[in-house]
Scaffold this active site. Structure first.
Site, mmCIF file in Angstrom:
data_model
loop_
_atom_site.group_PDB
_atom_site.id
_atom_site.type_symbol
_atom_site.label_atom_id
_atom_site.label_comp_id
_atom_site.label_asym_id
_atom_site.label_seq_id
_atom_site.Cartn_x
_atom_site.Cartn_y
_atom_site.Cartn_z
ATOM 1 N N ARG A 68 157.126 -20.233 27.430
ATOM 2 C CA ARG A 68 158.384 -19.623 27.034
ATOM 3 C C ARG A 68 159.127 -20.611 26.149
ATOM 4 N NH1 ARG A 68 162.099 -17.252 31.777
ATOM 5 N NH2 ARG A 68 162.484 -19.478 32.098
ATOM 6 N N LYS B 140 173.639 -19.617 36.228
ATOM 7 C CA LYS B 140 173.582 -18.819 34.994
ATOM 8 C C LYS B 140 173.789 -17.343 35.319
ATOM 9 C CE LYS B 140 168.534 -18.613 35.336
ATOM 10 N NZ LYS B 140 167.261 -18.827 34.661
ATOM 11 N N TYR C 257 173.887 16.468 39.233
ATOM 12 C CA TYR C 257 173.413 16.918 37.923
ATOM 13 C C TYR C 257 172.020 17.547 38.009
ATOM 14 C CZ TYR C 257 177.228 14.587 35.418
ATOM 15 O OH TYR C 257 178.453 14.231 34.927
#
Length: 820
Positions: free
Chosen positions: A586, A488, A714
């Protein structure tokens, strides 16, 4: 070469022969690599992981009629086949190979050592080819199985053999020495590989040196007196040694490393010479000196050696699958060409089922101009179902008509340049292309044209490591336990189809994906393994059926919805997987749902339960072991209730990667492997020797000096306290390099040294302080994670888990798949 009757006599074995005059030319131990059924003898090897007798039915149906099997194997279903019976089929294979070796009197070189065996073999092949037709081990075929298969290649077409011999434990080298029976031995070095199986380094050295028992000459580094003494104890051979000590046959006087080469001054037979080595790394230098010592033994002049060294290329022992133009993929294996390595490359190509069209680009075969060699390649192409072939070289011109009769689409060109000038690249589309040619044909120019030009940051997926990790788990499984591999989230960021293909090839039992779309992609990539889909909704039911996917049924509502859909389709006994919630909370049927589920199962025959499973919440955590065992007990109770109701058995699985090794009693009928396949052992119990399978790397875009008091990046967060060398890297958070690694929290690996990340990680770039890394250059490779910086370390620095790091690699990062 031999008849099956002659082989039976060589093995002194009992037989049941249907055709005793059947000719045997090929030996086979892997059913997936069958090419010539009529002339193949299959050895049914039994290992800890697999019993090859299980593949005899398939081979028999594909036309194989000659087998070596264990005594007692039931041969009654195979009326037209001949069988040779053996107590130990591997030992029989080795005995046959040893007999075959004795039929040839030309010199044979055997190479052993902890590192460098394959490199030295391949370089010797290149360096000695002007004088010799050489038969050699394919790639790294140096094991108890690989050596006999390598030696079986010997024939009168050759006049020199070069074979590797590798060992991993005491008692193995005697078998290999008897098979190879070398005249010349080479010991590259003694290192740390396989230390765990030996009492000491000395015991390992003694075992390796048994290879030299019957050698006339042994070549090695002579600076280690202990190794020299060990060789003398094992063999009466003459030693040719190299090193800095005065007593060495080849005394190294000095080394000077330049920008791209190393100059080695040495003394040999009272004369001083210079060797120009086109590499600067120490391993390559040592390997080339070993090769030079061998060439001097064969009386090759130093001037000729230097000339040949300049044409040497680094030997990449990995097959790479890289993106190519027009939605193609390229397997570039163009540094050398012989029939054995071609078979290995074809096998790798066959794994790429995501492409229906497979194209092979071939050069002439160096040193082999016989009809037999070109005919064999033609039959190999036909057996693999290759329909498009491009041939390049003068010798192919003779065999072009024969090849055209056999293969559907064949094109011929005299040179690579002619091919590039005349063959439009638009002809390549949605296919996998194997580029296989000898170095002198300059196929690197073809590779450069075909390879897709992409971002220079890459995620390298080592398929060999994935299979190694799969086999590590298989070693700890109880007999009969199956493996479901989780692919997956695009194979944890590594590419679902590519990972699924290699898992299918190496006989995983099941695949699992999160969503139906992922399963559909696998089917479109010609993945035939059963695929469980873990999160299904009503809108996806049509695709589930169309693509033969197996849904997870996790609730009463989903059960009823899918049951109604199956009823409308008129389908019965459709395979499904029942998810039980034992504490993860779940998805899944809870304890209160079991009675309703059983009632539904009683009332419908539209679903067939393939498996019942659950999900452990904390299997990697010893402090939660009591809860893990409670989950397992709840799971067993639910399975028992369901099994009693439906009246048939199904697969039961609850273990993930961690539980598989930590709690073997919870393996049940199948385990689910996810992150463990990628070399991450989150159980930390040290039972498994896993290898990292994913390496994220980039390159240096620019180097600059930054003065003290200045800042980098930055918001000027990267403060410079002393003048520093800063490398700008071609990777940013859009590629998966987390901002949490900014300002020294993370580090990278360049030229065998670590360098801290400085300043803020930007979208497309990051900076590293490389002040303390000598000789650094723009374009140098930079490891973000891999062998030197683990993905676990990166995850800890980011306060997350390895799963999130792997699945967060950006899609613009090119995935490269390698097989070693």
């Amino acid at each position: 070469m031999y008849t099956v009757k002659q082989i039976a006599a060589i093995l002194n074995a009992e037989t049941k022969l249907v055709n005793e005059d059947a000719k045997i030319e090929q030996l086979l131990t892997d059913s997936r690599r069958l090419i010539f059924p009529e002339t193949t003898l299959f050895f049914a090897i039994v290992t800890q992981r697999r019993d090859a007798h299980n593949f005899i039915i398939d081979l028999y149906e594909r036309g194989v009629r000659n087998f070596v099997v264990n005594s007692g194997f039931d041969i009654t279903p195979f009326k037209k086949a001949s069988f040779i019976f053996s107590i130990d089929t591997l030992a029989s294979l080795q005995t046959l190979a040893a007999y075959h070796r004795q039929q040839f009197s030309y010199p044979v070189i055997a190479i052993t050592g902890s590192n460098g065996k394959t490199i030295v073999k391949e370089w010797l092949y290149q360096l000695l080819s002007p004088e010799y037709n050489i038969v050699r081990s394919p790639r790294s075929y140096n094991s108890q199985l690989g050596v006999p298969l390598s030696v079986w290649q010997m024939s009168n077409d050759f006049n020199l053999g070069i074979f590797e011999a590798g060992i991993s434990m005491p008692g193995e080298m005697q078998n290999l020495a008897g098979i190879i029976h070398p005249n010349i031995g080479i010991l590259t070095n003694i290192g740390n590989a396989h230390d765990e199986n030996f009492i000491s380094t000395q015991q390992k050295a003694e075992e390796k040196c048994r290879l030299f028992a019957n050698c006339d000459t042994v070549i090695t580094n002579g600076d280690n007196q202990s190794i020299i003494d060990t060789i003398h104890q094992a063999s009466k051979a003459t030693l040719i040694t190299w090193g800095s000590n005065a007593y060495n046959s080849i005394r190294i006087l000095a080394q000077e490393k330049r920008e791209s080469e190393t100059v080695v001054a040495f003394n040999y037979q009272n004369k001083t010479y210079e060797l120009i080595i086109p590499f600067t790394d120490e391993a390559s230098i040592q390997n080339i000196i070993t090769c030079t010592a061998t060439l001097l033994y064969f009386k090759i002049e130093v001037s000729a050696i230097n000339e040949r060294l300049q044409t040497l290329q680094p030997v990449d022992m990995r097959l790479q699958l890289v993106p190519a133009i027009n939605n193609c993929a390229l397997i570039n294996d163009s540094y050398s060409f012989d029939i054995a390595s071609f078979a290995v490359a074809l096998d790798f190509m066959q794994q790429q089922n995501q492409f229906e069209q497979k194209t092979v680009i071939l050069s002439d075969i160096p040193g082999l101009n016989s009809n037999g060699a070109y005919a064999e390649i033609t039959f190999m192409l036909k057996a693999r179902g290759i329909t498009k072939v491009i041939i390049i070289g003068e010798h192919w011109k003779t065999y072009f008509p024969f090849l055209k009769e056999t293969i559907e689409n064949v094109s011929y060109f005299i040179t690579a340049n002619e091919f590039l000038n005349k063959y439009p690249t638009s002809q390549f589309r949605n296919e996998v292309i194997l580029l296989k040619g000898a170095r002198r044909f300059s196929f690197e120019n073809i590779a450069e044209v075909l390879q897709q030009k992409v971002h220079r940051t890459v995620l390298e997926i080592n398929l060999t490591s994935i299979i190694h990790n799969l086999n590590q788990y298989r070693k700890i499984l109880k007999k009969g336990v199956k493996v479901m591999a989780m692919v997956k989230a695009s194979g944890y960021g590594s590419g679902s189809a590519e990972i699924a293909n290699v898992l299918q090839y190496y006989k995983a039992d099941y695949l699992a994906v999160a969503y139906v779309d992922e399963g559909v992609d696998l089917r479109k990539a010609n993945i035939r393994l059963p695929v469980m889909v873990m999160n299904v909704d009503e809108e996806a039911f049509e695709s589930v059926i169309q693509y033969n996917l197996e849904p997870e049924i996790y609730s009463i509502n989903i059960f009823k919805s899918f049951d109604r859909f199956l009823d409308k389709q008129g389908l019965q006994y459709y395979p499904v997987h029942i998810k039980i919630d034992t504490g993860m909370h779940r998805l899944g049927f809870g304890e209160d749902d079991i009675e309703t589920l059983i009632s539904l199962l009683k009332s419908s025959n539209r679903m067939a339960i393939k498996s019942v499973f659950s999900h452990l919440a904390a299997s990697e955590d010893p402090q939660e072991d009591a809860f893990t065992l409670l989950q397992a007990e709840r799971f067993k109770q639910a399975c028992s209730q369901i099994e009693t109701t439906i009246g048939y058995n199904f697969l039961k699985h609850i273990s993930n990667s961690a539980a598989s090794s930590r709690m073997p009693d919870l393996q049940f009928d199948m385990i689910r492997l996810g992150i463990g396949l990628y070399g991450i052992d989150n159980s930390n119990n040290k039972k498994l020797s896993l290898q990292p399978a994913a390496t994220l790397k980039t390159t240096i875009a620019q180097l600059r000096k930054v003065k003290s008091g200045d800042a980098v990046g930055y918001n000027r967060r990267g403060k410079i306290n002393t003048e520093s060398t800063i490398a700008t890297l071609r990777i940013g958070y859009a590629d998966g390099l987390r901002r949490a690694l900014s300002n020294g929290a993370g580090r990278v690996f360049i030229r065998k040294k670590f360098a801290p990340i400085i300043g803020s990680v930007a979208m497309d770039m990051a900076m590293a302080d490389v002040t303390n890394i000598p000789d650094i250059e723009e374009g140098d490779e930079v490891e973000i994670f891999g062998k030197n910086i683990s993905v676990v370390e990166v995850a800890e620095k980011c306060n997350t888990i390895p799963y999130e790091i792997l699945t967060g690699i950006g899609q613009r990062v090119k995935r490269i798949y390698i097989e070693e």
